[in-house]
Design an enzyme around this catalytic site. Structure first.
Site, PDB file in Angstrom:
ATOM      1  N   LYS A  41       2.176  -2.638  -2.625  1.00  0.00           N
ATOM      2  CA  LYS A  41       1.546  -2.317  -3.877  1.00  0.00           C
ATOM      3  C   LYS A  41       0.369  -1.358  -3.910  1.00  0.00           C
ATOM      4  O   LYS A  41       0.008  -0.815  -4.946  1.00  0.00           O
ATOM      5  CB  LYS A  41       1.286  -3.534  -4.527  1.00  0.00           C
ATOM      6  CG  LYS A  41       2.394  -4.637  -4.754  1.00  0.00           C
ATOM      7  CD  LYS A  41       2.008  -6.003  -5.227  1.00  0.00           C
ATOM      8  CE  LYS A  41       2.960  -7.108  -5.071  1.00  0.00           C
ATOM      9  NZ  LYS A  41       2.274  -8.508  -5.402  1.00  0.00           N
ATOM     10  N   GLY A  42      -0.392  -1.482  -2.786  1.00  0.00           N
ATOM     11  CA  GLY A  42      -1.530  -0.919  -2.607  1.00  0.00           C
ATOM     12  C   GLY A  42      -1.798   0.530  -3.284  1.00  0.00           C
ATOM     13  O   GLY A  42      -2.728   1.119  -3.643  1.00  0.00           O
ATOM     14  N   GLU A  96      -0.099   6.310   0.957  1.00  0.00           N
ATOM     15  CA  GLU A  96      -0.409   5.120   1.499  1.00  0.00           C
ATOM     16  C   GLU A  96      -1.822   4.701   0.821  1.00  0.00           C
ATOM     17  O   GLU A  96      -2.682   5.715   0.593  1.00  0.00           O
ATOM     18  CB  GLU A  96      -0.560   4.983   2.957  1.00  0.00           C
ATOM     19  CG  GLU A  96      -1.135   3.565   3.595  1.00  0.00           C
ATOM     20  CD  GLU A  96      -0.318   2.327   3.187  1.00  0.00           C
ATOM     21  OE1 GLU A  96      -0.066   2.339   2.125  1.00  0.00           O
ATOM     22  OE2 GLU A  96       0.278   1.796   4.220  1.00  0.00           O
ATOM     23  N   ASP A  97      -2.541   3.617   0.582  1.00  0.00           N
ATOM     24  CA  ASP A  97      -3.694   3.114   0.236  1.00  0.00           C
ATOM     25  C   ASP A  97      -4.750   3.422   1.238  1.00  0.00           C
ATOM     26  O   ASP A  97      -5.792   4.098   1.079  1.00  0.00           O
ATOM     27  CB  ASP A  97      -3.856   1.766  -0.281  1.00  0.00           C
ATOM     28  CG  ASP A  97      -3.162   0.894   0.538  1.00  0.00           C
ATOM     29  OD1 ASP A  97      -2.770   0.917   1.662  1.00  0.00           O
ATOM     30  OD2 ASP A  97      -3.356  -0.426   0.179  1.00  0.00           O
ATOM     31  N   ASP A 100      -5.583   1.818   8.618  1.00  0.00           N
ATOM     32  CA  ASP A 100      -6.297   0.854   9.352  1.00  0.00           C
ATOM     33  C   ASP A 100      -6.282   0.924  10.821  1.00  0.00           C
ATOM     34  O   ASP A 100      -6.544   1.919  11.463  1.00  0.00           O
ATOM     35  CB  ASP A 100      -6.210  -0.477   8.958  1.00  0.00           C
ATOM     36  CG  ASP A 100      -7.219  -1.737   9.281  1.00  0.00           C
ATOM     37  OD1 ASP A 100      -8.217  -1.011   9.734  1.00  0.00           O
ATOM     38  OD2 ASP A 100      -7.070  -2.882   9.297  1.00  0.00           O
ATOM     39  N   LYS A 128      -9.840   4.346   7.749  1.00  0.00           N
ATOM     40  CA  LYS A 128     -10.720   3.654   8.326  1.00  0.00           C
ATOM     41  C   LYS A 128     -10.721   4.219  10.187  1.00  0.00           C
ATOM     42  O   LYS A 128     -10.022   3.364  10.973  1.00  0.00           O
ATOM     43  CB  LYS A 128     -10.540   2.180   8.458  1.00  0.00           C
ATOM     44  CG  LYS A 128     -11.301   1.404   7.501  1.00  0.00           C
ATOM     45  CD  LYS A 128     -11.019   0.122   7.712  1.00  0.00           C
ATOM     46  CE  LYS A 128     -11.053  -0.618   6.329  1.00  0.00           C
ATOM     47  NZ  LYS A 128     -10.928  -2.345   6.471  1.00  0.00           N
ATOM     48  N   PHE A 149     -14.295  -4.277   4.643  1.00  0.00           N
ATOM     49  CA  PHE A 149     -13.087  -4.359   3.859  1.00  0.00           C
ATOM     50  C   PHE A 149     -13.383  -4.196   2.502  1.00  0.00           C
ATOM     51  O   PHE A 149     -14.316  -4.650   1.729  1.00  0.00           O
ATOM     52  CB  PHE A 149     -12.692  -6.156   4.019  1.00  0.00           C
ATOM     53  CG  PHE A 149     -11.456  -6.252   3.566  1.00  0.00           C
ATOM     54  CD1 PHE A 149     -10.495  -6.299   4.589  1.00  0.00           C
ATOM     55  CD2 PHE A 149     -11.411  -6.766   2.110  1.00  0.00           C
ATOM     56  CE1 PHE A 149      -9.176  -6.516   3.885  1.00  0.00           C
ATOM     57  CE2 PHE A 149      -9.732  -6.768   1.777  1.00  0.00           C
ATOM     58  CZ  PHE A 149      -8.940  -6.821   2.719  1.00  0.00           C
ATOM     59  N   ASP A 156      -6.237  -4.857  -2.316  1.00  0.00           N
ATOM     60  CA  ASP A 156      -6.237  -6.022  -2.636  1.00  0.00           C
ATOM     61  C   ASP A 156      -6.850  -7.111  -1.530  1.00  0.00           C
ATOM     62  O   ASP A 156      -7.063  -6.551  -0.266  1.00  0.00           O
ATOM     63  CB  ASP A 156      -4.872  -6.799  -3.084  1.00  0.00           C
ATOM     64  CG  ASP A 156      -4.172  -7.155  -1.665  1.00  0.00           C
ATOM     65  OD1 ASP A 156      -3.914  -5.954  -0.829  1.00  0.00           O
ATOM     66  OD2 ASP A 156      -3.627  -8.259  -1.581  1.00  0.00           O
ATOM     67  N   ARG A 162      -6.963  -5.785  -7.338  1.00  0.00           N
ATOM     68  CA  ARG A 162      -6.226  -4.594  -7.387  1.00  0.00           C
ATOM     69  C   ARG A 162      -6.600  -3.567  -8.586  1.00  0.00           C
ATOM     70  O   ARG A 162      -6.541  -2.308  -8.576  1.00  0.00           O
ATOM     71  CB  ARG A 162      -4.642  -4.684  -7.291  1.00  0.00           C
ATOM     72  CG  ARG A 162      -4.156  -5.162  -6.037  1.00  0.00           C
ATOM     73  CD  ARG A 162      -2.574  -5.060  -6.153  1.00  0.00           C
ATOM     74  NE  ARG A 162      -2.178  -5.921  -5.019  1.00  0.00           N
ATOM     75  CZ  ARG A 162      -1.749  -5.818  -3.968  1.00  0.00           C
ATOM     76  NH1 ARG A 162      -2.229  -4.320  -3.430  1.00  0.00           N
ATOM     77  NH2 ARG A 162      -1.167  -6.278  -3.075  1.00  0.00           N
TER      78      ARG A 162
HETATM   79  P1  IMP Z   1      -2.418  -0.732   9.516  1.00  0.00           P
HETATM   80  O1  IMP Z   1      -2.914   0.764   9.509  1.00  0.00           O
HETATM   81  O2  IMP Z   1      -0.969  -0.883  10.068  1.00  0.00           O
HETATM   82  O3  IMP Z   1      -3.664  -1.629  10.089  1.00  0.00           O
HETATM   83  O4  IMP Z   1      -2.552  -1.397   7.856  1.00  0.00           O
HETATM   84  C1  IMP Z   1      -2.816  -0.847   6.843  1.00  0.00           C
HETATM   85  C2  IMP Z   1      -2.772  -1.977   5.800  1.00  0.00           C
HETATM   86  O5  IMP Z   1      -3.815  -3.012   6.206  1.00  0.00           O
HETATM   87  C3  IMP Z   1      -2.961  -1.298   4.521  1.00  0.00           C
HETATM   88  O6  IMP Z   1      -1.708  -0.882   3.962  1.00  0.00           O
HETATM   89  C4  IMP Z   1      -3.678  -2.581   3.793  1.00  0.00           C
HETATM   90  O7  IMP Z   1      -2.603  -3.175   3.073  1.00  0.00           O
HETATM   91  C5  IMP Z   1      -4.197  -3.333   4.722  1.00  0.00           C
HETATM   92  N1  IMP Z   1      -5.666  -3.196   4.734  1.00  0.00           N
HETATM   93  C6  IMP Z   1      -6.442  -2.548   5.830  1.00  0.00           C
HETATM   94  N2  IMP Z   1      -7.770  -2.623   5.602  1.00  0.00           N
HETATM   95  C7  IMP Z   1      -7.937  -3.043   4.353  1.00  0.00           C
HETATM   96  C8  IMP Z   1      -9.084  -3.099   3.430  1.00  0.00           C
HETATM   97  O8  IMP Z   1     -10.235  -2.722   3.603  1.00  0.00           O
HETATM   98  N3  IMP Z   1      -8.641  -3.634   2.166  1.00  0.00           N
HETATM   99  C9  IMP Z   1      -7.298  -3.907   1.691  1.00  0.00           C
HETATM  100  N4  IMP Z   1      -6.369  -3.940   2.584  1.00  0.00           N
HETATM  101  C10 IMP Z   1      -6.567  -3.278   3.809  1.00  0.00           C
HETATM  102 MG    MG Z   2      -0.898  -1.514   2.060  1.00  0.00          MG
END
Ligand code: IMP
Ligand code: MG
Length: 177
Positions: A41-42, A96-97, A100, A128, A149, A156, A162
């Site tokens: 949903k992000g 994508e939001d 990470d 990040k 974070f 969220d 959100r």
């Molecule tokens: P990754 O890149 O596979 O680690 O996953 C990224 C996902 O982790 C994002 O789509 C978010 O849902 C969640 N996420 C990572 N960092 C944050 C943050 O600082 N706030 C909120 N959600 C986060």
């Molecule tokens: Mg996400």
């Protein structure tokens, strides 16, 4: 008790940046009728604002995905809601939001590429880079942020925050209690 440490990115700065990305994408995808894949949903607000400003004809679809695993074990992608359109020969832009570890987008891009699209690019509002485990090419990025974070504008913590209009650093006291 404070809920937020600070506002990291203001509503105005988000608006300005989203318009810039829309303009760039409009130019890069002129005449290609790209398909924007909104990762729920992000990225719901980001995708909507982005597409309001894209001037070339485009399509939209939605997915719900998550990845499981750690940095040591290879992770797997769980598709909770798949696309409703066939992406063969289409120009796909994943929206994508936040990136990470990079695991989710790495696996998602691989999966979409296996369906025979003309191209797949990645557009993220936040990045990040300090936390990256899997190398992913980010084609369009709003803001690089430190390892904190953040919530708001779609992002969220346990489904809350959100709907905040800006992006804020969540206080540790909220998630360490
Ligand atoms: P990754 O890149 O596979 O680690 O996953 C990224 C996902 O982790 C994002 O789509 C978010 O849902 C969640 N996420 C990572 N960092 C944050 C943050 O600082 N706030 C909120 N959600 C986060
Ligand atoms: Mg996400």
């Amino acid at each position: 008790m404070k809920e937020f440490d600070k506002v990291l990115i203001s509503k105005e700065d988000i608006e300005k940046k989203v318009k810039e990305i829309s303009e760039q994408i409009s130019e890069d995808y002129k005449g290609l009728n790209p398909l924007f894949v909104c990762i729920l949903k992000g990225s719901v607000f980001f995708t909507a604002d982005l597409l309001r400003n894209v001037t070339t004809p485009a399509q939209i679809d939605f997915m719900v995905v998550s990845s499981y695993g750690s940095s040591t074990v290879s992770s797997t992608l769980k598709v909770k809601k798949d696309l409703t359109v066939d992406i063969k020969d289409k120009h796909v832009i994943i929206v994508e939001d936040i990136i990470d570890s990079g695991n989710t987008l790495y696996l998602l891009k691989e999966m979409l590429l296996s369906r025979g699209p003309a191209s797949v690019k990645i557009c993220t509002l936040l990045d990040k880079p300090d936390r990256r485990v899997k190398e992913v090419k980010v084609d369009y990025c709003g803001f690089k942020i430190p390892d904190e974070f953040v919530v708001g504008y779609g992002l969220d913590y346990s489904e809350n925050y959100r709907t905040l209009p800006d992006i804020r650093v969540l206080s540790r006291s909220v998630y360490e209690k």
